[in-house]
Design a protein around this motif. Structure first.
Motif: not given
Length: 195
Positions: A92-105, A112-116, A132-133
């Protein structure tokens, strides 16, 4: 006539002196210390390490695992534990995303998009990147559980815990580390807000 010749020679000598003085001088730089000469844990010196965590939720909004992040002096250590049944077996792909929001389950697009993010720069193998992500893929075993630890120098803890936070996302398929914009990793199947 002799006065003009003397004045001309005097002016020429001043010009030569000023040009000589204007020549770039080689700067003396002290060499950087070697790694073994720097203080470290054996000397009682520890970096100020920032710690963050994330509760990772799956497509139905229930917790399937956790992430622990530890910021060191030269990068970020990420450890993830996914419970049995948490993921479909495989990569599975694993990424860091730029916004701390997982509310839209179920879609997790609010993160949002990837960090950096860099236009055309996604992928650890991309000559125009990486972002960066971008971090290595995670593997889920036959029971859907996963244990994972990776280190990245592409992101810093301070940018992950900024005003709008960040999130760690798991995708349905593996990231090929080249294809734009997410390495062909497919839908977002799990999300954790980094706190």
């Amino acid at each position: 006539m002799l006065d003009r010749l003397a004045i001309g020679l005097f002016a020429l000598s001043l010009t030569a002196c000023s040009q000589e003085a204007a020549q770039p001088q080689e700067m003396q730089h002290d060499p950087l210390p070697a790694a073994e000469d720097l203080p470290g844990p054996a000397d009682g010196v520890y970096p100020s390490m920032m710690r963050s965590t994330a509760s990772i939720v799956g497509m139905d909004g229930t917790e399937i695992g956790t992430a622990n992040l530890l910021g060191g002096p030269n990068g970020l250590l990420i450890r993830i534990e996914i419970a049995p049944g948490g993921l479909v077996p495989g990569w599975h792909g694993l990424h860091l995303h730029a916004v701390g929001d997982c509310s839209d389950v179920g879609t997790f697009k609010a993160s949002g998009g990837h960090v950096g993010m860099v236009a055309g720069g996604h992928g650890l193998l991309n000559p125009k990147g990486p972002e960066g992500g971008d971090i290595p893929n995670i593997w889920a075993g036959a029971d859907g559980a996963a244990g994972y630890e990776a280190y990245t120098t592409l992101a810093e803890m301070a940018e992950l815990v900024d005003e709008d936070g960040s999130a760690i996302l798991i995708h349905e398929s593996e990231d090929d580390h080249m294809t734009q914009p997410i390495g062909g990793a497919g839908a977002r199947v799990a999300c954790g807000v980094i706190k």
